[in-house]
Write a protein that holds these residues in place. Structure first.
Motif, short mmCIF file in Angstrom:
data_model
loop_
_atom_site.label_atom_id
_atom_site.label_comp_id
_atom_site.label_asym_id
_atom_site.label_seq_id
_atom_site.Cartn_x
_atom_site.Cartn_y
_atom_site.Cartn_z
N CYS A 468 -35.18 -64.04 2.39
CA CYS A 468 -35.51 -63.78 3.80
C CYS A 468 -36.57 -62.69 3.94
N THR A 489 -36.55 -70.62 9.45
CA THR A 489 -35.89 -69.37 9.75
C THR A 489 -36.92 -68.30 10.08
N ASP A 490 -36.43 -67.09 10.34
CA ASP A 490 -37.32 -65.95 10.59
C ASP A 490 -37.31 -65.05 9.36
N ASN A 556 -33.61 -64.45 14.61
CA ASN A 556 -32.22 -64.66 14.22
C ASN A 556 -31.70 -63.61 13.25
N LYS A 557 -32.49 -62.60 13.02
CA LYS A 557 -32.04 -61.48 12.18
C LYS A 557 -32.80 -60.23 12.59
N THR A 571 -27.42 -60.37 10.92
CA THR A 571 -27.55 -61.57 11.73
C THR A 571 -26.43 -61.61 12.76
#
Length: 583
Positions: A468, A489-490, A556-557, A571
């Motif tokens: 991530c 995703t981010d 999202n985080k 998260t």
């Protein structure tokens, strides 16, 4: 701008609750008037016409000149019959059995402030039958339940929130109590204290005061503004008399423990009897009538008896005063525990009054130079008992001051009530009272928030999934491999894989490998649109502050940093796990 809008919304909501509180006060005021007339009519018919007892100041004695019938065995049969009819009605609404206040507390804590709309009506008639026929109890608990039912009904019809419904429930209870006791402030304070042993519901205080004052004003306009009891000596003159007030506190505490013990034992016995509720209440009424054959003044509301105690010095000899307190404990326990409808606050006043008269008269005999009147002790005894076992710590003192206008006794009231509270701190006449807000389901969400506020963001809370993280110098090919593996995703962008200084956030949504195929080995992450201003969490911050930051980001985080270097991220699932774990 946002803060101003929030403030305006809060003011509108506050005004709305105050408006509803006035409406509840009006409805409860009229309800209290009708309830009082109904109870007076029942007392006149059952106790004067059928039992042959003096009518006294009953409102119907001058309207109907009916002679007393005095049925054979009336003292036994009339309380039994009234209790029987009360039991038939309560068969269809078990919540109307007992005192009423405990049921309000249960609704507040465990039923989201909901009271069935039929309860106020059925409670009115069960109480009229029970108390009118001679059952021992108070009218304050039932009228509180009736008022609380009105408040709950209005909140339900208007589709208000659970929190607002609980507030209006207490406001209705305050309105009922403030009217029948003619104690607007005491009614409000007692209502917000009732759910807890050592706490009170602050947010309901102003609505309760408004509803109580409205109801009190309407009730007293129709009847009168005179206090519930008339005292001739209600001043504190001798500091040495505090020794006798200390003795009163001890005796009040002992009687309080005895009252609760007998009340619980009686409930256990009646619950074990396998009979329909209307036969249980009839049995309770028969036993109460048996006591009434010899000691009628231990039956009914007891307000007239308390006034006799105050006005007639020779009403009872010294040795009989504590006996009458014990008899009131017995008759009240039999009435309420069998399922009859009657409150517990006026019996508390009765017991405390007789305990006070005992100590006052004892003081007049052994130290007349210190104690020149027993009346102040009667008043202080009522407050001590009410504050002690009902846990109405402030409400008890204020109510007794209002119902007697005995403000000159504030020092012994505070002294004796405080000492009694210390000696009865572990007991309560209300089974559903909880210790404080921490023990109430009504405040579970606030408790969770408080726990999150106290919990700090620590390294063991964080995720360290390296996929991530992306550095500014990574190629788009390496980024697309991570997107393929993780999904859209981010990503947390750092300055480099070695020096993980936070650079910003990058959204993987919308990045298509076909669009960047020709440049994926040339272009790097830093060539994309990175958001460097997104908030980050500093290690050691509270979880509550961290969550507030998280919900403001579109990602999202959220990154967690220590000395500007990223040490992990959180998260939504992390917050949810911590939140539920604290529950």
């Amino acid at each position: 701008m946002i803060k101003n809008k929030v403030k305006i919304i809060q003011e509108i909501l506050s005004f709305k609750i105050i408006f509803y509180s006035v409406l509840i006060g009006i409805l409860c005021g009229f309800g209290a008037v009708l309830f009082t007339y109904g109870l007076e009519l029942a007392v006149w018919f059952f106790q004067h016409v059928l039992m042959g007892q003096p009518a006294g100041t009953n409102k119907f004695s001058s309207i109907f000149q009916t002679p007393s019938i005095i049925l054979p065995y009336a003292m036994l049969l009339v309380p039994m019959a009234g209790a029987f009819f009360s039991g038939i009605l309560s068969y269809f609404a078990p919540e109307t059995q007992g005192g009423g206040t405990d049921s309000i507390i249960a609704s507040f804590h465990h039923k989201k402030g909901v009271i069935k709309k039929s309860i106020p009506i059925i409670k009115t008639f069960t109480t009229i039958f029970t108390l009118g026929s001679g059952g021992s109890g108070g009218k304050e608990g039932p009228i509180m339940q009736i008022g609380a039912g009105i408040g709950s009904y209005i909140a339900q019809k208007l589709k208000l929130s659970v929190k607002e419904r609980r507030i209006l429930l207490l406001a209705g209870a305050a309105a009922g109590l403030g009217a029948v006791f003619k104690a607007p402030l005491g009614g409000a304070i007692t209502a917000v204290e009732a759910p807890y042993k050592k706490d009170f519901e602050l947010e309901a205080l102003i609505p309760s005061v408004v509803a109580s004052i409205t109801s009190y004003t309407l009730y007293c306009t129709i009847f009168d503004y005179s206090p519930l009891f008339t005292f001739h000596s209600n001043f504190f003159r001798s500091p040495a008399s505090l020794l006798f007030y200390a003795l009163l506190a001890i005796i009040s505490a002992v009687l309080g423990h005895v009252f609760i013990l007998i009340l619980k034992k009686s409930k256990t016995i009646f619950n074990a009897i396998k009979l329909p509720i209307y036969l249980k209440t009839a049995l309770g009424g028969l036993l109460v009538g048996g006591i009434g054959v010899y000691y009628f003044d231990a039956l009914g509301l007891g307000i007239t008896t308390i006034q006799k105690l105050i006005s007639i010095p020779s009403y009872l000899p010294l040795y009989a005063l504590l006996l009458f307190a014990l008899l009131k404990i017995m008759t009240t326990s039999l009435t309420v525990s069998s399922g009859g409808s009657g409150g517990l606050l006026i019996p508390c006043l009765f017991i405390g009054a007789f305990a006070g008269a005992f100590v006052g008269k004892l003081g007049m005999q052994i130290a007349p130079e210190i104690v020149d009147s027993y009346e102040p002790f009667v008043l202080v005894g009522m407050a001590a008992m009410l504050s002690g076992i009902a846990n109405a710590h402030l409400g008890g003192i204020i109510i007794v001051s209002e119902i007697s206008q005995g403000y000159g006794l504030l020092a012994p009231l505070l002294f004796t009530s405080s000492l009694t509270i210390l000696l009865t701190s572990r007991v309560s006449i209300y089974e559903n009272q909880v210790e404080n807000k921490l023990h109430s389901p009504a405040h579970i969400d606030e408790i969770k928030i408080k726990l999150l506020e106290d919990k700090k963001v620590e390294k063991e809370n964080l995720s360290l999934n390296q996929s991530c993280f992306v550095s500014q110098n990574e190629t788009l090919r390496e980024l697309m491999k991570k997107i393929t593996r993780l999904g859209n995703t981010d990503f947390i962008v750092v300055s480099s894989n070695k020096n993980k200084k936070f650079s910003g956030m990058l959204s993987g949504i919308g990045l298509d490998i076909e669009d960047i195929k020709e440049i994926q080995d040339i272009a790097v992450v830093n060539d994309l649109e990175i958001n460097p201003t997104t908030p980050v969490i500093v290690l050691g911050e509270s979880m509550l502050d961290a969550f507030r930051k998280f919900i403001t980001t579109p990602y999202n985080k959220i990154a967690v940093v220590e000395k500007e270097e990223v040490v992990g991220f959180l998260t939504y699932d992390h917050f949810l796990t911590i939140f539920e774990g604290n529950a």
